[in-house]
Design an enzyme around this catalytic site. Structure first.
Site, PDB file in Angstrom:
ATOM      1  CD  GLU A  22     -71.018 -18.702-101.779  1.00 28.81           C
ATOM      2  OE1 GLU A  22     -71.011 -19.379-100.820  1.00 28.81           O
ATOM      3  OE2 GLU A  22     -70.286 -17.708-101.936  1.00 28.81           O
TER       4      GLU A  22
ATOM      5  CG  HIS B  34     -93.909   2.234 -98.964  1.00 31.15           C
ATOM      6  ND1 HIS B  34     -94.792   3.041 -99.078  1.00 31.15           N
ATOM      7  CD2 HIS B  34     -93.867   1.340 -97.690  1.00 31.15           C
ATOM      8  CE1 HIS B  34     -95.683   2.856 -98.155  1.00 31.15           C
ATOM      9  NE2 HIS B  34     -95.375   1.916 -97.278  1.00 31.15           N
TER      10      HIS B  34
ATOM     11  CE  LYS C 288     -63.327 -16.349-102.484  1.00 27.40           C
ATOM     12  NZ  LYS C 288     -63.184 -17.361-101.826  1.00 27.40           N
TER      13      LYS C 288
HETATM   14  O1  PA5 Z   1     -70.204 -21.058 -98.089  1.00 26.77           O
HETATM   15  C1  PA5 Z   1     -69.110 -20.965 -98.407  1.00 26.77           C
HETATM   16  O2  PA5 Z   1     -68.158 -21.659 -98.477  1.00 26.77           O
HETATM   17  C2  PA5 Z   1     -68.378 -19.502 -98.432  1.00 26.77           C
HETATM   18  O3  PA5 Z   1     -69.413 -18.375 -98.597  1.00 26.77           O
HETATM   19  C3  PA5 Z   1     -67.337 -19.051 -97.429  1.00 26.77           C
HETATM   20  O4  PA5 Z   1     -68.139 -19.272 -96.332  1.00 26.77           O
HETATM   21  C4  PA5 Z   1     -66.982 -17.712 -97.579  1.00 26.77           C
HETATM   22  O5  PA5 Z   1     -66.397 -17.747 -99.000  1.00 26.77           O
HETATM   23  C5  PA5 Z   1     -65.649 -17.588 -96.562  1.00 26.77           C
HETATM   24  O6  PA5 Z   1     -64.733 -18.584 -96.519  1.00 26.77           O
HETATM   25  P1  PA5 Z   1     -63.842 -19.000 -95.392  1.00 26.77           P
HETATM   26  O7  PA5 Z   1     -64.778 -19.452 -94.339  1.00 26.77           O
HETATM   27  O8  PA5 Z   1     -63.005 -20.017 -96.022  1.00 26.77           O
HETATM   28  O9  PA5 Z   1     -63.141 -17.699 -95.052  1.00 26.77           O
END
Ligand code: PA5
Length: 435
Positions: free
Chosen positions: A266, A287, A403
């Site tokens: 990310e 494996h 989303k």
């Molecule tokens: O690293 C990030 O920002 C994302 O992976 C969020 O943690 C994830 O989308 C969850 O978001 P939130 O904490 O707003 O529910």
């Protein structure tokens, strides 16, 4: 913590050559931190008394924790608890919205004894909110809203969002996600530390380990493991290693690969750049994956993460009925742990023979300090790689599109156009053929 990068194909001289740019990256990070644009570098120094007080209060009556959150809001805590508490049977995570997840948890808990920790920085992530609603619906008969409320802890932005609104309105115990800490950098905040402390982990020791990594940032590049790792991963990327495999020779560290996978993907997968993080576990994936790693495309850098100290061991005694069997005999007198270590060394030997670059991170043991060190080190290495790649390692704009389409399908206000756009892209209307 030992770091051996002698088999990465990257020499000290190459690291020395990029010393200046690594130092620039670090300065950039300090600068962002001083201006409070980012907050994760300060987390090791935050006070934890409020967390310990809340845990003590909740633990008076409750012994089970259900964490409702996803991505950066759950992976860190899950990793910490798996590493330090193993398969702790009084800790559950509701991340995915596949209904089977909740269906399987419900019969295994006594709701009276549960603390429900809803974690979402934005306070609006569909999976988290939906799991929360589903859980409350499932338990409202048994417990009723007032009792559920007493068992709730909401971890969210200190000011904004629907969860903060709910905490205020209903006077629910709450914790904070610092606004300048992105979810995947938040394990050392209330997000990861409350669940850890609830399960009995010494969170101050976790932060102590993070502080040790923090201090290493002052060292010369070639002395500082966080900076060496930053440089190794970047140089490997420049050398065409587009895949980074995190292979843990440790069941307890298995979730670290999940945590790393999210952080690396990310943070760095932007503008058509990035190194695909892959999770592997030894010896199981010997494996499954090793054929490809050894003899497939040479596009991977492999990190072998393991601990010297194994927990428990089992002797492989000679059993009379097995004594003549060729594939059994050589194992007698050894132990499971010896085989585990031999397999790791064997894999290293094979990597060397097949010219597969790998680095090896060895913890003396899996403990609080080492976990804190690992988290902090990898967060720094990720952020620095963001600078080196020329991408922003703290946002995740491309996560949003899917989303928004899902919101359109579910009729969320303001997303009507997204449903139409999706209908065109998929070439069918979801509402007419919902499957
Ligand atoms: O690293 C990030 O920002 C994302 O992976 C969020 O943690 C994830 O989308 C969850 O978001 P939130 O904490 O707003 O529910």
């Amino acid at each position: 913590m030992k770091l051996d990068f002698s088999h990465t194909n990257i020499k000290d001289e190459e690291l020395t050559k990029i010393k200046d740019i690594l130092n620039h990256a670090l300065k950039w990070l300090w600068n962002l931190s001083e201006r409070k644009v980012i907050g994760f570098l300060e987390l090791p120094f935050r006070d934890t008394e409020h967390i310990k007080r809340l845990v003590a209060d909740k633990r008076k009556e409750l012994d089970t924790l259900i964490l409702i959150g996803i991505g950066g809001s759950s992976l860190g805590a899950e990793c910490l608890i798996k590493a330090l508490k193993g398969s702790y049977e009084k800790f559950f995570v509701l991340d995915n919205v596949d209904p089977i997840k909740l269906k399987e948890i419900l019969p295994r808990i006594d709701p009276e004894k549960c603390c429900f920790n809803v974690v979402s920085k934005s306070g609006s992530t569909a999976e988290t909110i939906a799991n929360f609603i589903a859980l409350v619906s499932a338990l409202k008969e048994k417990l009723g809203w007032e009792k559920i409320k007493e068992r709730l802890v909401i971890t969210t932005d200190p000011e904004k969002g629907s969860l903060r609104e709910l905490a205020r309105k209903e006077n629910i115990a709450s914790l904070e996600v610092p606004p300048n800490v992105a979810g995947r950098y938040s394990v050392l905040s209330d997000v990861g530390l409350f669940p850890a402390a609830f399960t009995g982990i010494d969170i101050d020791k976790v932060l102590l380990g993070a502080k040790t990594a923090y201090k290493e940032l002052d060292l010369d590049v070639l002395e500082s493991k966080p900076l060496i790792l930053s440089g190794i991963y970047w140089l490997s990327y420049l050398k065409g290693k587009r895949i980074s495999v995190m292979m843990t020779y440790s069941e307890r560290l298995e979730k670290f690969s999940d945590w790393y996978r999210q952080l690396w993907a990310e943070s760095l997968g932007k503008g058509e750049k990035g190194q695909t993080p892959v999770k592997a576990i030894g010896t199981v994936d010997q494996h499954s994956q090793i054929q490809l790693y050894n003899d497939g495309p040479k596009d991977k850098i492999i990190t072998l993460l393991h601990a010297e100290e194994l927990e428990g061991d089992f002797c492989l005694e000679e059993i009379p009925a097995f004594s003549e069997l060729e594939s059994f005999k050589y194992l007698f007198g050894h132990s499971l742990g010896e085989l585990f270590k031999a397999e790791l060394l064997g894999t290293m030997g094979a990597f060397i023979k097949y010219r597969v670059p790998f680095l090896r991170l060895t913890l003396d043991r899996i403990n609080e300090e080492n976990m804190g060190w690992l988290f902090f080190t990898y967060q720094v290495a990720t952020a620095i790689n963001g600078y080196l790649y020329g991408v922003n390692p703290f946002d995740q704009p491309a996560v949003e599109e899917g989303k928004r389409f899902a919101y359109g399908i579910l009729g969320r206000q303001g997303f009507e156009e997204k449903r139409k756009e999706l209908t065109k892209l998929l070439q069918f209307d979801f509402l007419e053929s919902p499957s």
